[in-house]
Design a protein around this motif. Structure first.
Motif, PDB file in Angstrom:
ATOM      1  N   ASN A   1       0.800  -1.560   0.239  1.00  0.00           N
ATOM      2  CA  ASN A   1       0.017  -0.046  -0.006  1.00  0.00           C
ATOM      3  C   ASN A   1       0.551   1.047   0.256  1.00  0.00           C
ATOM      4  N   THR A   2       1.859   1.020   0.251  1.00  0.00           N
ATOM      5  CA  THR A   2       3.287   1.793   0.414  1.00  0.00           C
ATOM      6  C   THR A   2       3.853   2.795  -0.796  1.00  0.00           C
ATOM      7  N   GLY A   3       3.737   1.432  -1.757  1.00  0.00           N
ATOM      8  CA  GLY A   3       4.700   1.553  -2.349  1.00  0.00           C
ATOM      9  C   GLY A   3       6.379   0.691  -2.518  1.00  0.00           C
ATOM     10  N   ARG A   4       6.352  -0.644  -1.312  1.00  0.00           N
ATOM     11  CA  ARG A   4       7.816  -0.381  -0.508  1.00  0.00           C
ATOM     12  C   ARG A   4       7.233  -1.567  -0.695  1.00  0.00           C
ATOM     13  N   GLN A   5       7.055  -2.815  -2.232  1.00  0.00           N
ATOM     14  CA  GLN A   5       6.858  -4.455  -2.231  1.00  0.00           C
ATOM     15  C   GLN A   5       8.315  -5.240  -2.090  1.00  0.00           C
ATOM     16  N   ALA A   6       9.341  -3.451  -2.674  1.00  0.00           N
ATOM     17  CA  ALA A   6      11.087  -3.890  -2.969  1.00  0.00           C
ATOM     18  C   ALA A   6      11.916  -4.150  -1.744  1.00  0.00           C
TER      19      ALA A   6
END
Length: 179
Positions: free
Chosen positions: A86-91
Motif C-alpha cells: 500500500n505504500t509502494g515499498r514492495q521491494a
C-alpha cells in the motif's frame, strides 16, 4: 547515544492498530520503541534502514492481537506485506518478512545478504530479556530507554500468553521460535 523518543512512521503505523491492540497498546508501543532504539544503538543505520527497522518493529508481534494467536509470525508478515504494498515499498518485502520471521531465532541469522535481520533479532532480544542480553549496549543506556518507554505490562502479557501455550502443549516449542 540519543534516545529516539518519537518517530512519525512508528506513530502513524501503530495508531491504525490501536483499536486492535486495545489495552495492551501502550505496552506494545513501548516495546516497539525500545526495540527500535536498541537496533539503532547496535549499529549505525542509514535513513532507509531506520525506516525498515521502524516498519518491522511495528508489525513484528502484531499477530498476537490481530489474529489472537501465539503463532503470530505469519499474520505479522502478512500485515507488513500489505502495508508495504500500500505504500509502494514492495521491494523491501523479503527483507522485512525475514526481520519479522527470524526475530525469535535462537541462533544468529548468518545470511549476510540482509544484515538488518540479525540486527533486529538482537534488538528484540535485548528488550525481551529486560537487558540481561545486551550485545555490548551499556546498561545505563538500556535503563534510560526502559525509563523513557516503561514496560506497562508488556512482559507480563508475553509471559501469560506463552504460559498458556506451554500448559496446553508442554512438549512442543512455541510456534514463534526458530532454530
Amino acid at each position: 547515544m540519543p534516545i529516539e523518543t518519537t518517530h512519525d512512521l512508528i506513530e502513524q503505523i501503530l495508531s491504525k492498530w490501536a483499536g486492535t491492540i486495545g489495552e495492551d497498546y501502550q505496552g506494545y508501543r513501548g516495546h516497539v520503541y525500545r526495540l527500535f532504539n536498541f537496533c539503532l544503538t547496535l549499529r549505525p543505520c542509514t535513513e532507509e534502514e531506520k525506516t525498515k527497522v521502524a516498519i518491522a518493529a511495528c508489525f513484528h508481534d502484531l499477530g498476537l492481537w490481530s489474529d489472537c494467536t501465539l503463532d503470530y509470525i505469519p499474520p505479522a508478515v502478512s500485515h507488513a506485506a500489505e502495508y508495504l504494498a500500500n505504500t509502494g515499498r514492495q521491494a523491501w518485502g523479503a527483507e522485512i518478512a525475514l526481520m519479522i520471521g527470524m526475530h525469535h531465532k535462537v541462533r544468529a541469522y548468518t545470511d549476510h545478504q540482509y544484515p538488518l535481520v540479525e540486527l533486529f533479532r538482537k534488538g528484540d532480544l535485548v528488550d525481551v530479556s529486560w537487558g540481561v542480553v545486551r550485545y555490548g549496549i551499556p546498561r545505563s543506556y538500556i535503563a534510560a530507554v526502559q525509563n523513557h518507554f516503561p514496560n506497562q505490562g508488556f512482559h507480563r502479557f508475553l509471559m501469560h500468553t506463552a504460559a498458556s501455550w506451554w500448559v496446553k502443549h508442554p512438549l512442543n516449542p512455541a510456534p514463534f521460535l526458530r532454530w
